[in-house]
Scaffold this motif. Structure first.
Motif, mmCIF file in Angstrom:
data_model
loop_
_atom_site.group_PDB
_atom_site.id
_atom_site.type_symbol
_atom_site.label_atom_id
_atom_site.label_comp_id
_atom_site.label_asym_id
_atom_site.label_seq_id
_atom_site.Cartn_x
_atom_site.Cartn_y
_atom_site.Cartn_z
ATOM 1 N N GLN A 54 0.816 -1.219 0.000
ATOM 2 C CA GLN A 54 0.000 0.000 0.000
ATOM 3 C C GLN A 54 0.847 1.266 0.000
ATOM 4 O O GLN A 54 0.369 2.336 -0.365
ATOM 5 C CB GLN A 54 -0.920 0.017 1.227
ATOM 6 C CG GLN A 54 -1.911 -1.136 1.283
ATOM 7 C CD GLN A 54 -1.361 -2.313 2.077
ATOM 8 O OE1 GLN A 54 -0.145 -2.561 2.080
ATOM 9 N NE2 GLN A 54 -2.220 -3.028 2.766
ATOM 10 N N LEU A 55 2.106 1.162 0.408
ATOM 11 C CA LEU A 55 2.986 2.336 0.475
ATOM 12 C C LEU A 55 4.139 2.235 -0.518
ATOM 13 O O LEU A 55 5.056 3.054 -0.490
ATOM 14 C CB LEU A 55 3.549 2.487 1.896
ATOM 15 C CG LEU A 55 2.545 2.503 3.048
ATOM 16 C CD1 LEU A 55 3.276 2.693 4.370
ATOM 17 C CD2 LEU A 55 1.496 3.568 2.859
ATOM 18 N N GLY A 56 4.078 1.255 -1.386
ATOM 19 C CA GLY A 56 5.227 0.958 -2.245
ATOM 20 C C GLY A 56 5.594 2.038 -3.233
ATOM 21 O O GLY A 56 6.737 2.114 -3.677
ATOM 22 N N GLY A 94 6.847 8.742 7.388
ATOM 23 C CA GLY A 94 5.410 8.899 7.254
ATOM 24 C C GLY A 94 4.658 8.566 8.523
ATOM 25 O O GLY A 94 5.221 8.083 9.511
ATOM 26 N N LEU A 95 3.362 8.823 8.480
ATOM 27 C CA LEU A 95 2.442 8.450 9.553
ATOM 28 C C LEU A 95 1.299 7.662 8.933
ATOM 29 O O LEU A 95 0.649 8.137 7.995
ATOM 30 C CB LEU A 95 1.895 9.689 10.266
ATOM 31 C CG LEU A 95 0.807 9.434 11.325
ATOM 32 C CD1 LEU A 95 1.330 8.555 12.454
ATOM 33 C CD2 LEU A 95 0.265 10.766 11.880
ATOM 34 N N VAL A 96 1.072 6.455 9.441
ATOM 35 C CA VAL A 96 0.019 5.580 8.935
ATOM 36 C C VAL A 96 -0.998 5.350 10.043
ATOM 37 O O VAL A 96 -0.650 4.855 11.120
ATOM 38 C CB VAL A 96 0.594 4.226 8.460
ATOM 39 C CG1 VAL A 96 -0.528 3.257 8.102
ATOM 40 C CG2 VAL A 96 1.524 4.437 7.269
ATOM 41 N N LEU A 97 -2.242 5.711 9.782
ATOM 42 C CA LEU A 97 -3.335 5.513 10.720
ATOM 43 C C LEU A 97 -4.200 4.350 10.232
ATOM 44 O O LEU A 97 -4.586 4.314 9.060
ATOM 45 C CB LEU A 97 -4.189 6.778 10.837
ATOM 46 C CG LEU A 97 -3.451 8.081 11.153
ATOM 47 C CD1 LEU A 97 -4.422 9.258 11.143
ATOM 48 C CD2 LEU A 97 -2.720 7.992 12.485
ATOM 49 N N ILE A 98 -4.489 3.416 11.123
ATOM 50 C CA ILE A 98 -5.335 2.271 10.790
ATOM 51 C C ILE A 98 -6.483 2.249 11.791
ATOM 52 O O ILE A 98 -6.252 2.068 12.992
ATOM 53 C CB ILE A 98 -4.569 0.943 10.867
ATOM 54 C CG1 ILE A 98 -3.305 0.987 9.996
ATOM 55 C CG2 ILE A 98 -5.459 -0.223 10.446
ATOM 56 C CD1 ILE A 98 -2.419 -0.230 10.179
ATOM 57 N N GLY A 99 -7.706 2.464 11.324
ATOM 58 C CA GLY A 99 -8.827 2.453 12.246
ATOM 59 C C GLY A 99 -10.082 3.040 11.622
ATOM 60 O O GLY A 99 -10.009 3.991 10.840
ATOM 61 N N ASP A 130 -7.318 -8.128 8.259
ATOM 62 C CA ASP A 130 -6.276 -8.658 9.140
ATOM 63 C C ASP A 130 -4.922 -8.717 8.449
ATOM 64 O O ASP A 130 -3.900 -8.329 9.023
ATOM 65 C CB ASP A 130 -6.663 -10.052 9.636
ATOM 66 C CG ASP A 130 -7.748 -10.012 10.699
ATOM 67 O OD1 ASP A 130 -8.043 -8.904 11.196
ATOM 68 O OD2 ASP A 130 -8.294 -11.066 11.023
ATOM 69 N N ASP A 131 -4.886 -9.225 7.213
ATOM 70 C CA ASP A 131 -3.602 -9.359 6.521
ATOM 71 C C ASP A 131 -2.977 -7.998 6.250
ATOM 72 O O ASP A 131 -1.764 -7.807 6.431
ATOM 73 C CB ASP A 131 -3.780 -10.127 5.209
ATOM 74 C CG ASP A 131 -4.042 -11.611 5.429
ATOM 75 O OD1 ASP A 131 -3.791 -12.097 6.550
ATOM 76 O OD2 ASP A 131 -4.504 -12.283 4.484
ATOM 77 N N ALA A 132 -3.796 -7.050 5.800
ATOM 78 C CA ALA A 132 -3.274 -5.709 5.521
ATOM 79 C C ALA A 132 -2.790 -5.046 6.800
ATOM 80 O O ALA A 132 -1.729 -4.408 6.821
ATOM 81 C CB ALA A 132 -4.345 -4.855 4.851
ATOM 82 N N MET A 133 -3.568 -5.199 7.877
ATOM 83 C CA MET A 133 -3.160 -4.573 9.135
ATOM 84 C C MET A 133 -1.865 -5.185 9.649
ATOM 85 O O MET A 133 -0.974 -4.478 10.120
ATOM 86 C CB MET A 133 -4.252 -4.707 10.191
ATOM 87 C CG MET A 133 -3.925 -3.943 11.471
ATOM 88 S SD MET A 133 -5.281 -3.861 12.649
ATOM 89 C CE MET A 133 -5.252 -5.521 13.285
ATOM 90 N N ARG A 134 -1.731 -6.503 9.554
ATOM 91 C CA ARG A 134 -0.504 -7.152 10.011
ATOM 92 C C ARG A 134 0.697 -6.659 9.203
ATOM 93 O O ARG A 134 1.776 -6.415 9.752
ATOM 94 C CB ARG A 134 -0.634 -8.668 9.896
ATOM 95 C CG ARG A 134 0.594 -9.417 10.420
ATOM 96 C CD ARG A 134 0.391 -10.913 10.311
ATOM 97 N NE ARG A 134 0.205 -11.309 8.926
ATOM 98 C CZ ARG A 134 -0.288 -12.495 8.556
ATOM 99 N NH1 ARG A 134 -0.672 -13.359 9.469
ATOM 100 N NH2 ARG A 134 -0.412 -12.795 7.283
ATOM 101 N N SER A 135 0.518 -6.518 7.901
ATOM 102 C CA SER A 135 1.612 -6.040 7.054
ATOM 103 C C SER A 135 1.979 -4.601 7.388
ATOM 104 O O SER A 135 3.158 -4.256 7.542
ATOM 105 C CB SER A 135 1.209 -6.156 5.583
ATOM 106 O OG SER A 135 2.218 -5.667 4.734
ATOM 107 N N LEU A 136 0.974 -3.742 7.516
ATOM 108 C CA LEU A 136 1.224 -2.336 7.821
ATOM 109 C C LEU A 136 1.840 -2.167 9.202
ATOM 110 O O LEU A 136 2.734 -1.339 9.398
ATOM 111 C CB LEU A 136 -0.080 -1.545 7.731
ATOM 112 C CG LEU A 136 -0.647 -1.335 6.323
ATOM 113 C CD1 LEU A 136 -2.113 -0.923 6.393
ATOM 114 C CD2 LEU A 136 0.166 -0.288 5.569
#
Length: 240
Positions: A54-56, A94-99, A130-136
């Protein structure tokens, strides 16, 4: 224990007697059962220094991650204030917010969605699986949880289990979670948050020390099997 004590205090203030059964069960931050045949899956996923897909396409070298529903007690404002302090001097951080969106967040959502660096240095994933959150989370340089109060603070354990250093507060039960592994800061000191988070990304020796402390702490964190056993013990052999 903080959460249990708050509940008991509230009952007593209402003149309600203590329940016949009460106690604390410590949750786990395990992503995969350690006994599973997939026990190495997490470490295989998290390549050193690799950005998540997602940040590549960004120019980031590192990022701070925060996993928390958007609501006032989670205190995203101090992270955004800290980000605004470091972003001009450290464009690679960077700053990544997940929620997801919680309650009373209109101003916060507007601030995020209108930020000039959204999609370049600031990212918000409101519906990460879950997979995306674990990766991030697992590829972050450092995880931040600046909550004013938490009933437990599971993302702290989830980050530590993935080997990611944590910066948090003493808000509520957060003082109990993760032992001495997290760095704990005042919840409203944006300058302190900016300084400590930037140090993780710019001071290689400091980051290596923090990562070593995190790996050591992860060896002693509760497993889901231990959480199950605590619950069984509480239900079958209540104290008193």
């Amino acid at each position: 224990a903080w959460t249990l004590n708050r509940a008991l205090e509230r009952r007593r203030s209402l003149g309600v007697p203590d329940p016949a059964l009460s106690g604390v069960v410590h949750l786990s931050g395990e992503w995969i059962d350690r006994r599973s045949a997939e026990r190495d899956r997490v470490s295989d996923l998290l390549e050193p220094h690799a950005l998540p897909p997602q940040l590549g396409d960004t120019d980031l070298d590192a990022y701070v991650v925060c996993v928390a529903t958007l609501e006032p007690r989670k205190n995203h404002a101090v992270l955004l204030d800290a980000f605004d302090r470091w972003a001009p001097q450290h464009p690679g951080l960077g700053l990544v917010l997940i929620g997801r969106i919680g309650w009373n967040t209109d101003a916060l959502v507007r601030r995020i969605e209108s930020h000039p660096l959204l999609g370049r240095q600031l990212f918000w994933f409101a519906h990460a699986g879950d997979d995306a959150m674990r990766s991030l989370l697992g590829r972050a340089t450092v995880a931040a949880m600046p909550s004013h109060a938490e009933g437990f603070g599971l993302p702290v354990l989830e980050a530590l289990q993935l080997g990611v250093p944590v910066v948090t507060t003493n808000g509520g039960a957060l003082a109990e979670v993760g032992g001495d592994a997290p760095v704990r800061l005042p919840p409203d000191d944006a300058a302190a948050w900016a300084d400590v988070l930037v140090r993780h990304a710019t001071d290689a020796d400091y980051l290596a020390q923090r990562q070593a402390e995190t790996r050591e702490a992860a060896r002693h964190l509760p497993t889901w099997a231990q959480a199950r056993d605590e619950l069984v013990e509480l239900l079958t052999h209540p104290a008193g």
